[in-house]
Design a protein around this motif. Sequence first.
Motif, PDB file in Angstrom:
ATOM      1  N   GLN A  93       0.687  -1.134   0.081  1.00  0.00           N
ATOM      2  CA  GLN A  93      -0.110   0.068   0.032  1.00  0.00           C
ATOM      3  C   GLN A  93       0.797   1.061   0.154  1.00  0.00           C
ATOM      4  O   GLN A  93       2.290   1.240   0.277  1.00  0.00           O
ATOM      5  N   ASP A  94       0.211   2.500  -0.330  1.00  0.00           N
ATOM      6  CA  ASP A  94       0.992   3.812  -0.365  1.00  0.00           C
ATOM      7  C   ASP A  94       1.679   3.975   0.955  1.00  0.00           C
ATOM      8  O   ASP A  94       2.810   4.449   0.916  1.00  0.00           O
ATOM      9  N   ASP A 113       1.276  -1.819  -6.726  1.00  0.00           N
ATOM     10  CA  ASP A 113      -0.031  -1.983  -6.074  1.00  0.00           C
ATOM     11  C   ASP A 113      -0.543  -3.529  -6.155  1.00  0.00           C
ATOM     12  O   ASP A 113      -0.950  -3.936  -7.577  1.00  0.00           O
ATOM     13  N   PRO A 116      -4.783  -3.547  -7.400  1.00  0.00           N
ATOM     14  CA  PRO A 116      -5.331  -2.218  -7.990  1.00  0.00           C
ATOM     15  C   PRO A 116      -6.921  -2.076  -7.581  1.00  0.00           C
ATOM     16  O   PRO A 116      -7.813  -3.029  -7.847  1.00  0.00           O
ATOM     17  N   ASN A 119      -6.575  -0.115  -3.084  1.00  0.00           N
ATOM     18  CA  ASN A 119      -5.560   1.166  -2.791  1.00  0.00           C
ATOM     19  C   ASN A 119      -5.802   2.209  -3.205  1.00  0.00           C
ATOM     20  O   ASN A 119      -6.093   2.373  -4.367  1.00  0.00           O
ATOM     21  N   GLY A 121      -3.348   4.184  -4.394  1.00  0.00           N
ATOM     22  CA  GLY A 121      -2.643   4.229  -5.569  1.00  0.00           C
ATOM     23  C   GLY A 121      -1.724   5.641  -5.672  1.00  0.00           C
ATOM     24  O   GLY A 121      -1.508   6.074  -6.880  1.00  0.00           O
ATOM     25  N   VAL A 124       1.889   4.035  -4.869  1.00  0.00           N
ATOM     26  CA  VAL A 124       2.120   2.705  -5.492  1.00  0.00           C
ATOM     27  C   VAL A 124       1.502   2.752  -6.806  1.00  0.00           C
ATOM     28  O   VAL A 124       0.041   2.517  -7.159  1.00  0.00           O
ATOM     29  N   ARG A 125       2.084   3.416  -7.853  1.00  0.00           N
ATOM     30  CA  ARG A 125       1.505   3.710  -9.176  1.00  0.00           C
ATOM     31  C   ARG A 125       1.690   2.563 -10.307  1.00  0.00           C
ATOM     32  O   ARG A 125       0.861   2.994 -11.534  1.00  0.00           O
TER      33      ARG A 125
END
Length: 301
Positions: A93-94, A113, A116, A119, A121, A124-125
């Motif tokens: 997670q972020d 992530d 997807p 989260n 995001g 975490v891209r």
Amino acid sequence: MSATLAPRVVVVSRRSELDELLVRHGTRAAADHFLRRRGRDLDEVAARHEALEAALTAVDAAVPADWRRGRVDRDDLPRFLFGPEDIVVAVGQDGLVANLAKYLAGQPVLGVDPEPGLNAGVLVRFGASAVGAALRAVAARSAAVRPLTMVAARLDDGQVLAGLNEVYAGHGTHQSARYRLIGADGRGERQSSSGVLVGTGTGATGWTASIAADRGWKAALPEPESPSLSWFVREAWPSPATGATLTAGMLQRGEELRLVCESERLVVFADGVESDHLTVTWGQQITIGLADHRLRLVVPG
């Protein structure tokens, strides 16, 4: 990257909730019983565990065979030595990216992530399937990178603690902290409060945003890449010996907020990780301002 040394990819993750439940309860049956008593189901927890494991497997497979590899759990970050040429991949997670940011010194970070859509995001891209191409782009110095501002607290004995979202200075149990606050303009005030929070633009959607909203703060909070910070005093208590007039403000490049400890013991921690903190004793000074480096967050091009 060095012409003679292959890049090292360091994968950072944290134990899943299922792993933690098994450590605490011993068996899946016991963990299931514990969850059901709280209206939850083991299948959901197991699915999230499997998603994390699948992402970690995919990331491992995406690392070129001739590159070096490292792996570290979030709990071991304070003891792990990152190298200057590492590429860091955070799978989770972020908050995991924020947790590891303080241990880096300019290494690029690629956030993955594993779930997807579940989260936020923000940090975490990437999905796991995009990691291979992103790693090659980082090694070729062609990746898109966002330099995110960080905040740092420095003690007068040389200790430094940096944070991606914020740093907190106050009592270890969030009781009343006593100190003398000195703002960037030189004005000072003795205070007794629940602590002082100094946040970045990345943290402006979290803890600092909550305090700003509660305070009726009208000014814009910093953007993630802007060289500025916001600061807030939590629950300052006015008394014959302490004041409550210097309770919020902004810090620009070159400006600092100073706290002189007037309690037996205060702590400074970053990004909500209270276990990794600096201890401040009577008379010590804490100086808070922009960190010397930024987090280099790799983003989709």
